[in-house]
Motif scaffolding. Structure first.
Motif, mmCIF file in Angstrom:
data_model
loop_
_atom_site.group_PDB
_atom_site.id
_atom_site.type_symbol
_atom_site.label_atom_id
_atom_site.label_comp_id
_atom_site.label_asym_id
_atom_site.label_seq_id
_atom_site.Cartn_x
_atom_site.Cartn_y
_atom_site.Cartn_z
ATOM 1 N N GLU A 187 0.837 -1.205 0.000
ATOM 2 C CA GLU A 187 0.000 0.000 0.000
ATOM 3 C C GLU A 187 0.869 1.251 0.000
ATOM 4 O O GLU A 187 1.856 1.339 0.737
ATOM 5 C CB GLU A 187 -0.901 0.023 1.250
ATOM 6 N N VAL A 194 -4.509 -0.166 12.343
ATOM 7 C CA VAL A 194 -4.544 -1.423 11.574
ATOM 8 C C VAL A 194 -5.590 -1.407 10.458
ATOM 9 O O VAL A 194 -5.833 -2.425 9.823
ATOM 10 C CB VAL A 194 -4.769 -2.649 12.496
ATOM 11 N N ARG A 196 -5.528 0.114 7.402
ATOM 12 C CA ARG A 196 -4.887 -0.204 6.113
ATOM 13 C C ARG A 196 -3.408 -0.482 6.358
ATOM 14 O O ARG A 196 -2.645 0.417 6.694
ATOM 15 C CB ARG A 196 -5.056 0.932 5.106
ATOM 16 N N PHE A 200 -2.107 -8.096 6.181
ATOM 17 C CA PHE A 200 -3.391 -8.098 6.900
ATOM 18 C C PHE A 200 -4.076 -9.435 6.681
ATOM 19 O O PHE A 200 -3.617 -10.248 5.886
ATOM 20 C CB PHE A 200 -4.286 -6.935 6.413
ATOM 21 N N GLU A 204 -12.668 -14.434 3.256
ATOM 22 C CA GLU A 204 -13.354 -14.321 1.967
ATOM 23 C C GLU A 204 -14.099 -15.615 1.648
ATOM 24 O O GLU A 204 -13.650 -16.704 2.010
ATOM 25 C CB GLU A 204 -12.370 -14.041 0.836
ATOM 26 N N GLU A 269 -14.804 1.402 4.564
ATOM 27 C CA GLU A 269 -15.171 0.022 4.206
ATOM 28 C C GLU A 269 -14.702 -1.030 5.215
ATOM 29 O O GLU A 269 -13.559 -1.028 5.652
ATOM 30 C CB GLU A 269 -14.546 -0.281 2.835
ATOM 31 N N LEU A 270 -15.629 -1.949 5.514
ATOM 32 C CA LEU A 270 -15.284 -3.130 6.310
ATOM 33 C C LEU A 270 -15.207 -4.361 5.414
ATOM 34 O O LEU A 270 -14.411 -5.252 5.625
ATOM 35 C CB LEU A 270 -16.384 -3.415 7.338
ATOM 36 N N GLU A 271 -16.102 -4.391 4.430
ATOM 37 C CA GLU A 271 -16.255 -5.587 3.609
ATOM 38 C C GLU A 271 -16.895 -5.212 2.277
ATOM 39 O O GLU A 271 -17.702 -4.287 2.224
ATOM 40 C CB GLU A 271 -17.179 -6.568 4.366
ATOM 41 N N GLY A 272 -16.520 -5.922 1.231
ATOM 42 C CA GLY A 272 -17.161 -5.722 -0.070
ATOM 43 C C GLY A 272 -17.893 -6.994 -0.470
ATOM 44 O O GLY A 272 -17.375 -8.097 -0.292
ATOM 45 N N ARG A 276 -19.562 -11.103 -9.213
ATOM 46 C CA ARG A 276 -18.417 -11.071 -10.140
ATOM 47 C C ARG A 276 -18.688 -11.775 -11.462
ATOM 48 O O ARG A 276 -17.790 -11.902 -12.287
ATOM 49 C CB ARG A 276 -17.199 -11.721 -9.469
ATOM 50 N N ALA A 312 -14.207 -9.848 3.427
ATOM 51 C CA ALA A 312 -14.058 -8.993 4.611
ATOM 52 C C ALA A 312 -12.611 -8.996 5.092
ATOM 53 O O ALA A 312 -11.842 -9.886 4.757
ATOM 54 C CB ALA A 312 -14.960 -9.499 5.736
HETATM 55 N N1 GAP Z 1 -11.182 -10.450 -3.290
HETATM 56 C C1 GAP Z 1 -11.686 -9.130 -3.220
HETATM 57 C C2 GAP Z 1 -10.914 -8.264 -2.335
HETATM 58 O O1 GAP Z 1 -9.827 -8.595 -1.890
HETATM 59 P P1 GAP Z 1 -10.902 -5.867 -1.304
HETATM 60 O O2 GAP Z 1 -12.034 -4.881 -1.159
HETATM 61 O O3 GAP Z 1 -9.673 -5.391 -1.958
HETATM 62 O O4 GAP Z 1 -11.551 -7.102 -2.077
HETATM 63 C C3 GAP Z 1 -11.547 -7.058 0.932
HETATM 64 O O5 GAP Z 1 -10.559 -6.467 0.127
HETATM 65 C C4 GAP Z 1 -11.392 -6.589 2.364
HETATM 66 O O6 GAP Z 1 -10.059 -6.822 2.827
HETATM 67 C C5 GAP Z 1 -11.594 -5.069 2.551
HETATM 68 O O7 GAP Z 1 -12.958 -4.739 2.653
HETATM 69 C C6 GAP Z 1 -10.845 -4.819 3.839
HETATM 70 O O8 GAP Z 1 -11.639 -5.149 4.963
HETATM 71 C C7 GAP Z 1 -9.689 -5.812 3.746
HETATM 72 N N2 GAP Z 1 -8.473 -5.108 3.272
HETATM 73 C C8 GAP Z 1 -8.139 -4.812 1.997
HETATM 74 N N3 GAP Z 1 -6.954 -4.167 1.964
HETATM 75 C C9 GAP Z 1 -6.542 -4.036 3.244
HETATM 76 C C10 GAP Z 1 -5.388 -3.447 3.864
HETATM 77 N N4 GAP Z 1 -4.409 -2.904 3.156
HETATM 78 N N5 GAP Z 1 -5.294 -3.498 5.224
HETATM 79 C C11 GAP Z 1 -6.279 -4.085 5.970
HETATM 80 N N6 GAP Z 1 -7.380 -4.651 5.437
HETATM 81 C C12 GAP Z 1 -7.518 -4.632 4.088
#
Ligand code: GAP
Length: 441
Positions: A187, A194, A196, A200, A204, A269-272, A276, A312
């Motif tokens: 990133e 914690v 981002r 992590f 899923e 965001e917590l979850e998407g 797909r 998530a």
């Molecule tokens: N497979 C789809 C996918 O990975 P994403 O929205 O990129 O989708 C899903 O990631 C979840 O993973 C996010 O909603 C978030 O909760 C977590 N996540 C993604 N990047 C993160 C990061 N750099 N640090 C902590 N959590 C992260």
């Protein structure tokens, strides 16, 4: 919380302080000055995180007949990421300021011409795409041929094992494959504790469905995932489902919604949850040359299942539960901090506290600890005054404190104190396990 919840910026520092002070989360490599944006989960954090993951696994795998688990490898060859599109597209646009050398993500700048670090205008380089995947080498050579990647999401493990699971589990669409595990993203703008980070954990699930049923299942999973957070006690005023606008959608997605939480800095965001389509299975079938489809004998038809993906973050969700549970109340003129965590998420369910450190109480207190430890995570603490020990347990969310006092030696009974109400009951030792089991179920 009222319906019109607003963010509480002060909560952020309180959670960071509590995390460090009580051993939830530590800065990684702290004795070497700290490794930026990387964290270690301490004795309480590891329990909270494990409880979040267990609650997810329980609802997504254990309590369902139509979802199975998987634990795929973190290292994977470039072919996987070529097929998934991550090698070509999993990047952020980067600009460098020629005045102060600061590097920024172009899409996150308030003004794309002004450097937020030094304030100078028109000093950015052309944007370059920066791929977020961590690359390393397998084996003792460093040639390009030995390049491998740390997975940036757990999802691809489920797609590339679709045929393996289909052929071995006797499941047929609609069915899902679930996985919890570490993911890595380089990133550019990690931050917010914690929220981002570069390393992590994700939780899923890929749910494979007949194409005609995809919208129905998408709606089902949006609702089911929202219910999971609410069932674990998250404040309904601080959580919402936000459907993506058309211009936010990936080209293959016909619908995506984010579960958002009201963090101290605002909604995030917590979850998407994404519909797909058949993108992932089709991509991997094309690139690998393997058939990744399903023959439906009942209807004599072959099709590529569509995928609904609730994705998530475990570490992010654990922090959200911590923030959501944090409460301060004034009791007899003193401020009491209490984590009102759901019992299932609380790191310790019970604390056994001998009233004094005197040897006479220790054997009975240890007997109580031994009788409860097989069933629950139990803390044992015999230092400081009982009031201070109650306060320490409240602050980390322990639902019940069991105090062994001098009367216990005569009446074989203990005092059980409940975290939220601070009410106390006298319970005989032979009833104690049943008393706690009823309340911690
Ligand atoms: N497979 C789809 C996918 O990975 P994403 O929205 O990129 O989708 C899903 O990631 C979840 O993973 C996010 O909603 C978030 O909760 C977590 N996540 C993604 N990047 C993160 C990061 N750099 N640090 C902590 N959590 C992260």
């Amino acid at each position: 919380m009222s319906e019109t919840a607003s963010p509480d910026p002060e909560l952020f520092d309180k959670i960071v302080n509590l995390s460090k002070r009580r051993g939830f989360v530590f800065q990684s490599a702290e004795i070497y000055g700290g490794f930026r944006s990387t964290y270690d989960y301490g004795p309480l954090g590891v329990l909270l995180l494990r409880n979040v993951k267990d609650a997810w696994w329980r609802s997504m795998v254990q309590e369902r007949h139509d979802v199975v688990g998987l634990d795929a490898s973190i290292l994977s060859p470039p072919q996987v990421w070529q097929a998934s599109g991550h090698l070509a597209n999993f990047s952020d646009p980067l600009v460098d300021c020629t005045n102060c050398n600061a590097r920024h993500r172009l899409d996150k700048l308030d003004d794309p011409n002004v450097c937020p670090t030094c304030g100078s205008e028109g000093t950015f380089t052309e944007a370059r795409e920066f791929n977020l995947m961590f690359k390393t080498h397998a084996g003792p050579v460093t040639e390009t041929a030995a390049e491998v990647y740390l997975r940036p999401e757990t999802a691809q493990g489920m797609f590339i094992n679709f045929a393996n699971v289909l052929n071995t589990s006797r499941k047929r669409p609609p069915f899902g494959i679930a996985q919890i595990g570490k993911s890595f993203r380089n990133e550019i703008t990690p931050g917010n504790f914690v929220f981002r980070t570069r390393e992590f954990e994700q939780m899923e699930m890929e749910f494979f469905v007949p194409p005609a049923e995809s919208q129905e299942w998408y709606e089902y999973w949006c609702q089911t995932r929202m219910d999971w957070y609410l069932d674990l006690g998250m404040d309904p005023a601080k959580i919402k489902l936000r459907a993506h606008d058309d211009d936010e959608l990936s080209h293959y997605s016909s619908g995506t919604s984010d579960v958002e939480y009201l963090f101290p800095w605002g909604w995030d965001e917590l979850e998407g949850i994404a519909n797909r389509g058949d993108f992932d299975l089709t991509q991997h079938a094309t690139h690998s040359g393997e058939k990744l489809d399903f023959f439906d004998q009942a209807n004599n038809e072959r099709y590529v299942p569509h995928v609904i993906e609730p994705a998530a973050g475990a570490t992010r969700t654990a922090m959200a539960f911590l923030m959501d549970a944090y409460d301060e109340e004034v009791v007899n003129g003193d401020t009491r901090t209490v984590l009102r965590l759901d019992h299932r998420l609380a790191p310790y369910k019970i604390a056994v506290l001998p009233l004094s450190k005197k040897d006479t109480l220790t054997p009975t207190a240890m007997e109580v600890f031994d009788s409860l430890k097989r069933r629950w995570m139990v803390d044992y603490d015999e230092t400081q005054s009982i009031g201070k020990r109650y306060a320490r347990q409240d602050e980390v969310g322990t639902p019940y404190c069991v105090t062994v006092d001098f009367d216990t030696l005569d009446d074989r009974a203990v005092t059980v104190r409940e975290r939220d109400t601070r009410e106390q009951d006298r319970v005989s030792l032979d009833q104690l396990e049943g008393y706690l089991a009823e309340r911690l179920s």
